[in-house]
Design an enzyme around this catalytic site. Structure first.
Site, mmCIF file in Angstrom:
data_model
loop_
_atom_site.group_PDB
_atom_site.id
_atom_site.type_symbol
_atom_site.label_atom_id
_atom_site.label_comp_id
_atom_site.label_asym_id
_atom_site.label_seq_id
_atom_site.Cartn_x
_atom_site.Cartn_y
_atom_site.Cartn_z
ATOM 1 N N ASP A 121 88.538 26.308 36.428
ATOM 2 C CA ASP A 121 89.356 25.998 37.611
ATOM 3 C C ASP A 121 88.548 25.264 38.690
ATOM 4 O O ASP A 121 89.107 24.790 39.669
ATOM 5 C CB ASP A 121 89.976 27.275 38.199
ATOM 6 C CG ASP A 121 91.303 27.615 37.537
ATOM 7 O OD1 ASP A 121 91.850 26.766 36.817
ATOM 8 O OD2 ASP A 121 91.818 28.742 37.752
ATOM 9 N N GLY A 145 101.487 30.861 35.199
ATOM 10 C CA GLY A 145 101.885 29.539 34.699
ATOM 11 C C GLY A 145 101.045 28.391 35.212
ATOM 12 O O GLY A 145 101.535 27.265 35.282
ATOM 13 N N ARG A 163 89.423 37.113 43.382
ATOM 14 C CA ARG A 163 89.228 36.032 42.419
ATOM 15 C C ARG A 163 87.785 36.079 41.911
ATOM 16 O O ARG A 163 86.864 36.478 42.643
ATOM 17 C CB ARG A 163 89.479 34.715 43.140
ATOM 18 C CG ARG A 163 89.295 33.469 42.307
ATOM 19 C CD ARG A 163 90.571 32.757 42.219
ATOM 20 N NE ARG A 163 90.492 31.415 41.683
ATOM 21 C CZ ARG A 163 91.069 31.063 40.537
ATOM 22 N NH1 ARG A 163 91.714 31.951 39.814
ATOM 23 N NH2 ARG A 163 91.039 29.818 40.131
ATOM 24 N N THR A 202 97.901 34.546 32.556
ATOM 25 C CA THR A 202 98.010 35.024 33.924
ATOM 26 C C THR A 202 99.231 35.906 33.946
ATOM 27 O O THR A 202 100.131 35.737 33.129
ATOM 28 C CB THR A 202 98.237 33.851 34.898
ATOM 29 O OG1 THR A 202 97.187 32.930 34.720
ATOM 30 C CG2 THR A 202 98.282 34.309 36.342
ATOM 31 N N ASN A 260 92.703 33.054 33.170
ATOM 32 C CA ASN A 260 92.835 31.600 33.081
ATOM 33 C C ASN A 260 93.406 31.152 31.748
ATOM 34 O O ASN A 260 94.584 30.875 31.662
ATOM 35 C CB ASN A 260 91.540 30.868 33.415
ATOM 36 C CG ASN A 260 91.814 29.391 33.677
ATOM 37 O OD1 ASN A 260 92.920 29.051 34.101
ATOM 38 N ND2 ASN A 260 90.868 28.529 33.431
HETATM 39 O O1 DON Z 1 94.150 30.400 39.091
HETATM 40 C C1 DON Z 1 94.773 29.540 38.494
HETATM 41 O O2 DON Z 1 95.429 28.670 39.047
HETATM 42 C C2 DON Z 1 94.802 29.552 36.972
HETATM 43 N N1 DON Z 1 93.604 30.175 36.495
HETATM 44 C C3 DON Z 1 96.042 30.254 36.526
HETATM 45 C C4 DON Z 1 96.252 30.174 35.049
HETATM 46 C C5 DON Z 1 97.587 30.596 34.613
HETATM 47 O O3 DON Z 1 98.452 30.855 35.402
HETATM 48 C C6 DON Z 1 97.809 30.637 33.138
HETATM 49 N N2 DON Z 1 99.023 31.260 32.811
HETATM 50 N N3 DON Z 1 100.013 31.400 32.548
#
Ligand code: DON
Length: 547
Positions: A401, A451, A89, A359, A379
């Site tokens: 986030d 998502g 990450r 994502t 993100n």
């Molecule tokens: O890490 C996370 O929870 C977010 N950055 C994920 C974002 C995400 O899944 C957007 N997509 N579809």
């Protein structure tokens, strides 16, 4: 009966995806180029990790809006006797701190240089290969490099994503990334990315240093600085993937391996699976209002605990508490079968948000039970909109986030807690939930999804359907899902997949229903006869393949 027929009709209209079967190795991924790159590597004798690296690098070329080298992610891996979790990450730059966003514009954590965290995806791909890869690192670049140099046909998703974000990019970077400034491409048109090809060559030839030091690192640092951000060369050099012990839980005779913090997904899914079992949800009529009501109530309860979580290097996560029998029994007692009994949610705008597509996830499983579930993200839409000026690498906006403004929702309407405050070197809390399922010591399923917070409820419902209720893999992925994240106090449904009777039944129990897109699940599962089947969600682009 009528509702079931309606449902079947709706499913058959929507279900573009079909399960694809193999007997040696199978891949479920977001596009056909990535699957093909992985299949070629497998055909040359590559193992699951070699395949995953080729898939990941190819996505960085063909789908930079969610899988660019400027992103980060998580993977659960079974290559030895144990399942391991890997965290690549993004981390907060050293110069960021708890009050970093206090005096900045409200959108600073989403757009431009301030939004960018130090990327981890390249360290993840390289680190996984170093640990488990069988083929030569260099050989995994053949297909992605060819696609970057000679071009690939852009997809409908690519065109939509790029057009949507066109006003949001830095100009010099955009020109590097797309010759026409990203505008006006039609699905099927060929896109070449010579600058990105150069970055990939450097990464191929100089390994980790090729991204985190030297010309590429300098390009990242300079481009982010030109857009106001504070990533330094030191931040880049210091970036490290880390390995973590996965969270484990038992569910219906299976061992479920989940991503621990800084993912919130593992903790929430573990608590939810325990509640699903305790409350006998699988004994409710399948696809009924009774069943979805309980799923929604369980989801809202477990999401309440999310605010207590953060990066384990900076914050003590109360995982024992959130997964304890006492806490789970309290949650169980607060749920009623006949009506909604929400736990005092804060008032929040409940407007449905379109699921963003930044994502992605892919799963690979072989006949010996070697497996990877890898989720990667920028993100938001092309992340921060910062594209590096020399090499055309799209950069994340993962800083959003973090708890950038206490008490205020982030772009996924999540209100975050103090354990997730901004700090240099810290990872923001995530919802990404790559998951492996084991039966009798052998991994039989790899699953995950993009998502935002919907990842958690999608992966949960995939496990519940497939493992808990024995639904066929592909059907389980396409079936209607509900999403509740506690705040807002709303049950999000993908209405077109539900029969009106079920929606009415949910309303009668007191649910505030809103249309809201759901995450996209990617899964590979070994059937008891040994056949490997891959499925992907007809809610978006996807591909499956292998042999
Ligand atoms: O890490 C996370 O929870 C977010 N950055 C994920 C974002 C995400 O899944 C957007 N997509 N579809």
């Amino acid at each position: 009966m009528r509702s079931f027929t309606t449902l079947l009709l709706l499913i058959s209209m929507n279900a573009a995806a079909v399960p694809v079967e193999g007997h040696k190795i199978m891949i479920s991924a977001p596009n056909a180029y990535a699957v093909e790159a992985g299949r070629k590597v497998a055909a040359k004798g590559g193992n699951v990790i070699d395949v995953a690296v080729a898939v990941g690098l190819t996505l960085a070329v063909t789908a930079p809006y969610y899988a660019a080298l400027g992103g980060g992610g998580f993977a659960l891996v079974k290559m030895t006797d144990t399942v391991e979790a890997f965290d690549f990450r993004e981390v907060g730059p050293a110069k960021t701190h708890r009050d970093y966003y206090a005096d900045l514009h409200e959108s600073a954590s989403r757009n431009g240089g301030h939004a960018v965290a130090v990327p981890g995806f390249p360290a993840g791909l390289y680190g996984l290969h170093q640990k488990f890869g069988k083929m030569k690192w260099k050989d995994l670049f053949a297909e992605p490099l060819k696609l970057a140099r000679e071009g690939f046909a852009v997809s409908g998703e690519w065109v939509r994503e790029t057009d949507e974000e066109k006003d949001h990019f830095n100009k010099s970077g955009l020109e590097k990334l797309f010759k026409k400034g990203g505008i006006g491409y039609k699905p099927g048109e060929i896109l070449k990315q010579p600058a990105l090809a150069k970055a990939l060559e450097i990464f191929r030839d100089q390994n980790l240093k090729g991204f985190y030091e030297g010309a590429v690192a300098k390009d990242v640092v300079d481009s982010v600085a030109n857009e106001g951000g504070v990533i330094s060369l030191e931040d880049m050099k210091n970036y490290k993937m880390r390995s973590l012990a996965p969270l484990v839980t038992e569910y219906e005779g299976h061992k479920i391996y989940l991503m621990p913090p800084p993912s919130s997904g593992g903790v929430l899914i573990k608590t939810a699976l325990k509640l699903i079992e305790k409350m006998g949800v699988k004994n409710k009529p399948a696809l009924s209002a009774e069943e979805y009501h309980l799923l929604g109530e369980i989801e809202s309860r477990v999401f309440r605990g999310r605010t207590l979580l953060g990066d384990p290097d900076f914050h003590k996560n109360p995982i024992d508490y959130l997964t304890s029998t006492k806490y789970i029994d309290q949650l169980k007692d607060s749920i009623k079968a006949d009506k909604v009994t929400s736990l005092d949610p804060l008032p929040l705008d409940s407007g449905a948000k379109k699921e963003s597509e930044e994502t992605t996830h892919f799963s690979v499983l072989d006949a010996d039970g070697h497996a990877i579930a890898l989720t990667v993200t920028l993100n938001g839409g092309y992340g921060s909109g910062v594209v590096t000026e020399k090499f055309g690498i799209a950069m994340n906006n993962e800083m959003d986030d973090f708890t950038t403004r206490p008490g205020k929702p982030n772009m996924y309407k999540l209100i975050q807690g103090p354990g997730n405050d901004v700090a240099g070197g810290k990872r923001p809390l995530s919802s990404m939930s790559p998951t492996l399922v084991e039966k009798a010591g052998r991994v039989i399923m790899s699953v995950g999804a993009p998502g935002g917070p919907r990842i958690i409820t999608a992966v949960l419902q995939a496990i519940y359907r497939i493992i808990g209720r024995g639904v066929d893999t592909d059907l389980a992925v396409q079936l209607p899902r509900v999403h509740h994240q506690f705040m807002p106090n709303t049950l999000f449904v993908d209405r077109a997949r539900f029969s009106p009777e079920v929606i009415d039944g949910l309303k009668a129990k007191g649910h505030q229903i809103a249309e809201g897109s759901q995450a996209k699940v990617y899964v590979v599962k070994a059937r008891p006869d040994g056949v490997l089947e891959a499925a992907f969600d007809s809610r978006g682009e996807g591909a499956a393949g292998g042999f």
